[in-house]
Design a protein around this motif. Sequence first.
Motif, short mmCIF file in Angstrom:
data_model
loop_
_atom_site.label_atom_id
_atom_site.label_comp_id
_atom_site.label_asym_id
_atom_site.label_seq_id
_atom_site.Cartn_x
_atom_site.Cartn_y
_atom_site.Cartn_z
N TYR A 142 0.83 -1.19 0.00
CA TYR A 142 0.00 0.00 0.00
C TYR A 142 0.88 1.25 0.00
N ARG A 143 1.94 1.23 0.81
CA ARG A 143 2.85 2.38 0.84
C ARG A 143 3.49 2.58 -0.53
N GLU A 144 3.88 1.48 -1.17
CA GLU A 144 4.48 1.59 -2.50
C GLU A 144 3.50 2.22 -3.49
N LEU A 145 2.24 1.77 -3.47
CA LEU A 145 1.24 2.32 -4.38
C LEU A 145 1.02 3.81 -4.14
N ALA A 146 1.09 4.22 -2.86
CA ALA A 146 0.78 5.60 -2.51
C ALA A 146 1.95 6.55 -2.70
N THR A 147 3.18 6.05 -2.60
CA THR A 147 4.32 6.97 -2.53
C THR A 147 5.40 6.72 -3.58
N ARG A 153 7.85 0.23 -7.91
CA ARG A 153 6.91 -0.83 -7.51
C ARG A 153 7.21 -2.13 -8.24
N VAL A 154 7.51 -2.05 -9.52
CA VAL A 154 7.81 -3.26 -10.28
C VAL A 154 9.12 -3.87 -9.79
N ALA A 155 10.12 -3.04 -9.54
CA ALA A 155 11.39 -3.54 -9.03
C ALA A 155 11.20 -4.22 -7.67
N ASN A 156 10.40 -3.60 -6.81
CA ASN A 156 10.13 -4.20 -5.49
C ASN A 156 9.42 -5.54 -5.63
N ALA A 157 8.48 -5.65 -6.58
CA ALA A 157 7.77 -6.91 -6.79
C ALA A 157 8.74 -8.01 -7.22
N GLY A 189 -0.26 -2.71 -9.50
CA GLY A 189 -1.21 -1.64 -9.74
C GLY A 189 -0.90 -0.82 -10.97
N THR A 190 -0.42 -1.47 -12.03
CA THR A 190 -0.10 -0.76 -13.26
C THR A 190 -0.63 -1.55 -14.45
N THR A 191 -0.17 -1.22 -15.66
CA THR A 191 -0.69 -1.85 -16.87
C THR A 191 0.33 -2.82 -17.47
N LEU A 192 -0.18 -3.73 -18.30
CA LEU A 192 0.70 -4.66 -19.00
C LEU A 192 1.70 -3.90 -19.87
N PRO A 220 21.51 -7.62 -9.48
CA PRO A 220 20.57 -7.42 -8.37
C PRO A 220 20.72 -6.07 -7.69
N HIS A 221 21.95 -5.60 -7.54
CA HIS A 221 22.17 -4.33 -6.85
C HIS A 221 21.57 -3.16 -7.64
N ASP A 222 21.62 -3.25 -8.97
CA ASP A 222 21.00 -2.20 -9.79
C ASP A 222 19.49 -2.20 -9.60
N LEU A 223 18.90 -3.39 -9.47
CA LEU A 223 17.45 -3.48 -9.26
C LEU A 223 17.08 -2.91 -7.88
N VAL A 224 17.92 -3.15 -6.90
CA VAL A 224 17.69 -2.57 -5.57
C VAL A 224 17.77 -1.05 -5.64
N ARG A 225 18.71 -0.52 -6.40
CA ARG A 225 18.83 0.94 -6.54
C ARG A 225 17.58 1.52 -7.20
N ILE A 226 17.03 0.80 -8.18
CA ILE A 226 15.80 1.25 -8.83
C ILE A 226 14.65 1.25 -7.80
N SER A 227 14.58 0.18 -7.01
CA SER A 227 13.50 0.08 -6.02
C SER A 227 13.60 1.18 -4.96
N ASP A 228 14.83 1.62 -4.69
CA ASP A 228 15.05 2.69 -3.70
C ASP A 228 14.90 4.08 -4.31
N GLY A 229 14.67 4.14 -5.62
CA GLY A 229 14.51 5.44 -6.27
C GLY A 229 15.80 6.15 -6.57
N ILE A 230 16.92 5.43 -6.48
CA ILE A 230 18.23 6.04 -6.73
C ILE A 230 18.51 6.14 -8.21
N GLU A 231 18.03 5.13 -8.96
CA GLU A 231 18.19 5.13 -10.41
C GLU A 231 16.84 5.06 -11.08
N LYS A 232 16.69 5.70 -12.23
CA LYS A 232 15.45 5.64 -13.00
C LYS A 232 15.60 4.66 -14.13
#
Length: 232
Positions: A142-147, A153-157, A189-192, A220-232
């Motif tokens: 829920y926090r991910e969807l809201a913030t 969100r996809v990286a976290n999943a 909570g996004t589209t295909l 894996p570390h790059d995906l973690v950075r994406i999930s943390d919002g460090i990389e787009k």
Amino acid sequence: MKITSKDLAKVIVFQNATEDDLQLILKNSIIRSIEEGGFFFFQGDLANYFYILTSGQTKLMQSNPNGQQVNLRTIYPWQMFGALGAVRKEATYPATAQALENSSALAIESSFLHKMLETRPQIVFDLMTLMTTYIQEMQSRYRELATERVEQRVANALLRLAAQVGIRSEKETIIELSFSRQDVAEMTGTTLYTVSRLLSDWERKGVIETGRERIRILKPHDLVRISDGIEK
């Protein structure tokens, strides 16, 4: 496939159950086998049974009145699902359980587990532990969807799936996905289209490698950075 008490002890809720309790549960269970795409139960049905998956994979999905679906959770072998009826009489299933591949599960009457809970506090505490884990995960989602942005969100999943079922080596993590990109979209909570675009972009950057119902995480570390919002 013969199910033993040792197998049943793999279930979190029964990890502290006695041998007699495990044998009693097995005695009061039946095997249900569902082909890929079939259903163990539907949202809104009376929760007369709860299930323990013994093989395959199953997703729990919830629909709104407009038919939009959300993938709530993927169930793996030796996980319990559909147990609301054991806690509350005349409860209905809050979600639909659909087999992602040919799957089998032990089906046990909810009323049977309810009676066991009345006299076995160790099972009650383990059930509370499981429910707490689910609540914490739902709060995080829920926090991910809201913030968070959609790429986070996809990286976290994907990272959650890696923690649950990823096959690891020293240099990479492999996640074998037996569900579609649409399932990932529903989970986040996004589209295909958005999920496909992100995965293609990450593949071009060498973060992942995709195949038919498979994702190999190369960095894996790059995906973690994406999930943390460090990389787009």
